[in-house]
Design an enzyme around this catalytic site. Structure first.
Site, PDB file in Angstrom:
ATOM      1  N   GLU A   1       9.280   0.858  11.257  1.00 56.58           N
ATOM      2  CA  GLU A   1      10.306   1.909  11.154  1.00 56.58           C
ATOM      3  C   GLU A   1       9.557   3.220  11.282  1.00 56.58           C
ATOM      4  O   GLU A   1       8.894   3.669  10.352  1.00 56.58           O
ATOM      5  CB  GLU A   1      11.048   1.796   9.814  1.00 56.58           C
ATOM      6  CG  GLU A   1      12.357   2.567   9.789  1.00 56.58           C
ATOM      7  CD  GLU A   1      12.187   4.015   9.373  1.00 56.58           C
ATOM      8  OE1 GLU A   1      12.161   4.873  10.290  1.00 56.58           O
ATOM      9  OE2 GLU A   1      12.066   4.288   8.180  1.00 56.58           O
TER      10      GLU A   1
ATOM     11  N   LYS B   1       0.851  -1.188   0.000  1.00 49.59           N
ATOM     12  CA  LYS B   1       0.000   0.000   0.000  1.00 49.59           C
ATOM     13  C   LYS B   1       0.886   1.237   0.000  1.00 49.59           C
ATOM     14  O   LYS B   1       1.546   1.546   0.981  1.00 49.59           O
ATOM     15  CB  LYS B   1      -0.926   0.053   1.208  1.00 49.59           C
ATOM     16  CG  LYS B   1      -2.077   1.064   1.011  1.00 49.59           C
ATOM     17  CD  LYS B   1      -2.570   1.668   2.289  1.00 49.59           C
ATOM     18  CE  LYS B   1      -1.811   2.896   2.731  1.00 49.59           C
ATOM     19  NZ  LYS B   1      -1.954   4.058   1.793  1.00 49.59           N
TER      20      LYS B   1
ATOM     21  N   GLU C   1       8.740  15.293  16.243  1.00 47.87           N
ATOM     22  CA  GLU C   1       9.456  15.008  15.009  1.00 47.87           C
ATOM     23  C   GLU C   1       9.064  16.070  13.983  1.00 47.87           C
ATOM     24  O   GLU C   1       7.940  16.070  13.475  1.00 47.87           O
ATOM     25  CB  GLU C   1       9.118  13.622  14.465  1.00 47.87           C
ATOM     26  CG  GLU C   1       9.895  13.333  13.189  1.00 47.87           C
ATOM     27  CD  GLU C   1       9.473  12.047  12.504  1.00 47.87           C
ATOM     28  OE1 GLU C   1      10.313  11.474  11.792  1.00 47.87           O
ATOM     29  OE2 GLU C   1       8.320  11.635  12.667  1.00 47.87           O
TER      30      GLU C   1
ATOM     31  N   CYS D   1      13.327  10.471   7.630  1.00 45.76           N
ATOM     32  CA  CYS D   1      13.218   9.940   8.994  1.00 45.76           C
ATOM     33  C   CYS D   1      14.466  10.235   9.821  1.00 45.76           C
ATOM     34  O   CYS D   1      14.378  10.575  10.995  1.00 45.76           O
ATOM     35  CB  CYS D   1      12.971   8.432   8.950  1.00 45.76           C
ATOM     36  SG  CYS D   1      11.442   7.962   8.128  1.00 45.76           S
TER      37      CYS D   1
END
Length: 476
Positions: free
Chosen positions: A244, A169, A380, A278
């Site tokens: 992750e 996906k 983040e 990331c």
């Protein structure tokens, strides 16, 4: 563009579509089906039907297909990079590097095709045992929009080379490159149903894939909150999971560091892909004794970054990928100014000019003397904003760097081997760089600790995540 299920391009059952928008211009690029639970189930069934034949092929046969696909991808690198830039926004140079990275990862796992096998275990006075490694079956991967081609390769390569089938996906804003790469794999000889792609919202398609009893493994890359939801859903089916997740990666600059190299590392580590990586540098801690000099050099470097449409020449940084990220970054920077949580040295706003008004552009931003309460240090921040904090020594730098729920990556910049050793031992991170930041080769295990996830991707160890180990005991 259509979904790809069972080797065929198909419409979604609902006949609804999602628009794919160029984040630099706001123009419509394409439309993809808005998949449903029925579409996800159909894709799993296609993968289930293809599994037995694919698992019975030799690893060398599988490697041959992946290797041919990598070659085709290299031949079409330029056109694939244009497509990636149009839907994701990154500069064309970065897009070409990512497409090369996709091919590199495929080829790396081709080289491991003969490495996953069982072993022989003699048992004193009892006979012996041997182990057998078998593919799990149908696996599922859910990937983000920041590095859609590279992360696709991270997911599909170890899964397919070990004999599993897979349903992917893609992110809702960047499915086009994934669909095109899947077509190339089919062209290279990948049998129908081995790799299937279902476009659509995560809360519908993604959750259906996770809940499906025939799916034996989930690999997810994305935001931490969503990752926890994935883990919760997968637990009821006792599925193997790799997560992750997010990171707030610190960069530590000691007073003996090569400042020119550290500045270059900070520029690339923060502003590559518009800060949407990331493991980007998201918090920078610099020793007080060199802070003024470092900040001055860093400011000059940031002011020289050229922002624009990634398809244009001489562009260093493109737009943010979507309106949600754009609004979030604007809100964070405005909050810093309103609450006086730091001093904005450069950037902090949408660049001026007609071209910038059409897309999700935000100027590369440097904020110094950031307070500990600021969200810049506690969330983040997925965008081109770099907060800098002065510290007196390595102990303070490590303490502040570890003051987060995340633990993905970190870097330390020093010429002193003892400082480097201490940093590697005490920093809470899944990957630590010394005098560099951001680079992750396919040979290197990659994954985080704490709220940055569980499990590892890449490297030979990733193969075991897609294999079931069976032990056979024999008495002589």
């Amino acid at each position: 563009m259509k979904m790809q299920i069972g080797g065929k391009a198909v419409e979604a059952c609902s006949h609804e579509f999602s628009d794919i928008i160029n984040p630099a211009t706001g123009e419509l690029i394409d439309r993809v089906p808005r998949g449903t639970e029925e579409d996800a189930e159909m894709a799993v069934e296609a993968a289930w039907s293809a599994f037995s034949d694919w698992a019975s092929t030799s690893p060398q046969q599988r490697a041959g297909i992946l290797y041919r696909a990598a070659g085709i991808v290299r031949e079409r690198k330029d056109e694939l990079a244009v497509l990636l830039t149009r839907e994701q926004g990154k500069p064309l140079t970065e897009a070409k590097n990512e497409i090369e990275g996709f091919a590199n990862v495929l080829e790396y796992y081709c080289g491991l095709a003969s490495s996953f096998h069982g072993g022989f275990i003699p048992i004193h006075q009892s006979g012996y045992a041997f182990t057998v490694k078998k593919p799990l079956g149908v696996c599922s991967a859910i990937i983000p929009w920041n590095m859609p081609a590279l992360i696709m390769a991270w997911k599909i390569s170890p899964a397919l080379i070990t004999g599993n089938t897979l349903v992917l996906k893609p992110a809702s804003s960047t499915p086009l490159t994934n669909l095109t790469l899947s077509s190339i794999l089919s062209e290279a000889g990948l049998p129908a149903g081995v790799l299937n792609i279902v476009t659509g919202p995560g809360e519908v398609v993604g959750e259906s894939l996770i809940k499906n009893r025939k799916v034996k493994r989930i690999s997810f890359t994305g935001e931490t909150g969503t990752g926890k939801r994935v883990a919760e859903l997968a637990a009821s089916g006792m599925k193997k999971v790799t997560l992750e997740l997010g990171g707030s990666d610190p960069m530590l600059v000691c007073d003996d560091a090569n400042l020119e190299a550290a500045v270059a590392g900070a520029l690339r580590g923060r502003f590559y892909n518009c800060g949407q990586t990331c493991t980007a540098v998201k918090r920078l801690f610099v020793f007080e004794s060199v802070a003024d000099e470092f900040i001055k050099k860093l400011e000059a470097g940031i002011r020289n970054l050229r922002v624009g449409n990634g398809l244009h020449e001489n562009v260093d940084m493109g737009p943010l990928n979507n309106r949600r990220q754009w609004e979030y970054i604007k809100e964070l920077v405005a909050e810093v100014e309103e609450k006086e949580e730091g001093r904005i040295v450069t950037g902090g706003r949408v660049p001026e000019g007609g071209d910038y008004s059409k897309g999700y552009f935000f100027g590369p931003t440097l904020v110094v003397d950031v307070s500990e309460e600021s969200r810049l240090l506690n969330e983040e921040v997925f965008g081109p904003v770099l907060p800098v904090v002065r510290v007196k020594d390595l102990d303070e730098a490590i303490e502040k760097a570890n003051n987060t729920c995340y633990g993905l990556g970190a870097s330390i910049w020093t010429k002193n081997i003892d400082r480097a050793r201490i940093g590697c031992e005490r920093l809470n991170a899944g990957i630590i760089w010394l005098n560099q930041h951001l680079k992750v080769a396919p040979e290197v295990p990659f994954g985080g600790t704490r709220d940055s996830g569980i499990g590892k991707e890449n490297g030979p160890d990733a193969l075991s995540e897609y294999l079931e180990l069976k032990t056979v005991m024999l008495k002589t």
